[in-house]
Scaffold this active site. Structure first.
Site, PDB file in Angstrom:
ATOM      1  N   ASP A  12      49.483 -17.655   7.589  1.00  0.00           N
ATOM      2  CA  ASP A  12      48.241 -17.904   6.860  1.00  0.00           C
ATOM      3  C   ASP A  12      47.048 -17.664   7.773  1.00  0.00           C
ATOM      4  O   ASP A  12      47.222 -17.419   8.968  1.00  0.00           O
ATOM      5  CB  ASP A  12      48.221 -19.324   6.266  1.00  0.00           C
ATOM      6  N   ASN A  20      47.219 -33.274   4.194  1.00  0.00           N
ATOM      7  CA  ASN A  20      47.233 -33.517   2.743  1.00  0.00           C
ATOM      8  C   ASN A  20      48.559 -33.064   2.120  1.00  0.00           C
ATOM      9  O   ASN A  20      48.666 -32.965   0.895  1.00  0.00           O
ATOM     10  CB  ASN A  20      46.057 -32.807   2.080  1.00  0.00           C
ATOM     11  N   HIS A  22      49.919 -30.080   2.543  1.00  0.00           N
ATOM     12  CA  HIS A  22      49.987 -28.643   2.235  1.00  0.00           C
ATOM     13  C   HIS A  22      51.048 -27.934   3.084  1.00  0.00           C
ATOM     14  O   HIS A  22      51.516 -28.451   4.098  1.00  0.00           O
ATOM     15  CB  HIS A  22      48.607 -27.977   2.341  1.00  0.00           C
ATOM     16  N   GLU A  25      47.668 -25.477  -1.034  1.00  0.00           N
ATOM     17  CA  GLU A  25      47.063 -26.795  -1.130  1.00  0.00           C
ATOM     18  C   GLU A  25      47.652 -27.602  -2.294  1.00  0.00           C
ATOM     19  O   GLU A  25      48.112 -27.017  -3.287  1.00  0.00           O
ATOM     20  CB  GLU A  25      45.547 -26.654  -1.346  1.00  0.00           C
TER      21      GLU A  25
HETATM   22  P1  PGA Z   1      48.867 -29.147  12.507  1.00  0.00           P
HETATM   23  O1  PGA Z   1      48.492 -28.481  11.120  1.00  0.00           O
HETATM   24  O2  PGA Z   1      50.151 -28.541  12.941  1.00  0.00           O
HETATM   25  O3  PGA Z   1      47.741 -28.793  13.432  1.00  0.00           O
HETATM   26  O4  PGA Z   1      48.983 -30.629  12.257  1.00  0.00           O
HETATM   27  C1  PGA Z   1      49.460 -28.357  10.132  1.00  0.00           C
HETATM   28  C2  PGA Z   1      48.825 -27.857   8.867  1.00  0.00           C
HETATM   29  O5  PGA Z   1      47.647 -28.151   8.621  1.00  0.00           O
HETATM   30  O6  PGA Z   1      49.525 -27.203   8.093  1.00  0.00           O
END
Ligand code: PGA
Length: 237
Positions: A68, A137, A139, A144
């Site tokens: 992404d 959240n 995701h 999302e």
């Molecule tokens: P992080 O992010 O590994 O920095 O916690 C994960 C995400 O937002 O998918």
């Protein structure tokens, strides 16, 4: 999750994740690996790079695919997934440009960029491993929470919580949109590695162990993938 593997802490989780990457790349030196970015996989990638060097693992034939990206940032911006992947994997491993499939964070036409990516992704003979983290959240990639999800690569309006992601704290640009693989692309992985770690995620804990699947916490969809292993950092979940 089908397979939950608990580690005492982030270091332990990262070592297990690196083991899995080493196994897959050793078994298939032409493996295709989808790369998540962020704090969850960072140490696993560093361990993988150091083991690739010290154990003489040939990674020159491995293809890396970006999961992404944030839209609207220069690809050289340190906040991008592009920058992260180059710094953590491509540069230390000496991977050539033709072994990197990626979204353009500055594509003038983001919908056309999705279509271009989908075609390039579909042309891959197989996808051996997909690495993933969990958003604060819930995701997955930048899929999302919503009443529906998308099968294929698409652009997305980011939730307020995602806009405060650690990766975005040092860029001057107000990032509101992203581009991400969809669930069908993620599910193409023969194996999936989900890393459950990071702050502000403890409220998602029950989803790891109970049977619920909901588009309101997109990572729960991975319970439907028979080849998904979730490595859990006990200090976070
Ligand atoms: P992080 O992010 O590994 O920095 O916690 C994960 C995400 O937002 O998918």
């Amino acid at each position: 999750m089908n397979k939950l593997v608990y580690a005492e802490n982030y270091d332990g989780m990262s070592a297990l994740a690196a083991d899995m990457m080493v196994r897959i790349v050793r078994d298939n030196p032409r493996a295709v690996v989808v790369i998540a970015t962020g704090g969850s996989p960072r140490l696993a990638y560093r361990i993988f790079c150091s083991r690739a060097k010290s154990e003489g693992i040939d990674v020159s034939g491995v293809t890396f695919v970006k999961l992404d990206e944030w839209l609207g940032l220069e690809p050289t911006d340190e906040a991008t997934c592009e920058f992260f992947i180059r710094r953590e994997l491509l540069d230390p491993l000496g991977i050539s440009e033709d072994k990197f499939i990626h979204f353009d964070s500055l594509a003038p036409d983001a919908e056309a960029e999705c279509a271009r990516f989908r075609a390039e992704f579909d042309a891959l003979p197989a996808v051996d491993l997909v690495t993933l983290g969990i958003g604060k959240n819930g995701h997955l990639g930048l899929n999302e929470p919503s009443d529906h999800l998308f099968t294929r690569a698409h652009t997305v309006e980011l939730e307020a919580k995602t806009r405060t992601h650690d990766m975005l704290t040092h860029t001057g640009v107000n990032v509101t949109r992203g581009i991400t693989m969809g669930l069908a692309e993620i599910f193409r992985g023969k194996e999936i590695m989900l890393l459950a770690t990071g702050g502000e995620k403890a409220h998602l804990k029950d989803y790891l162990t109970d049977g619920r699947i909901t588009t309101e916490a997109p990572f729960t969809l991975l319970k439907l993938h028979p080849g998904c292993t979730c490595f859990v950092d006990r200090t976070a979940f």
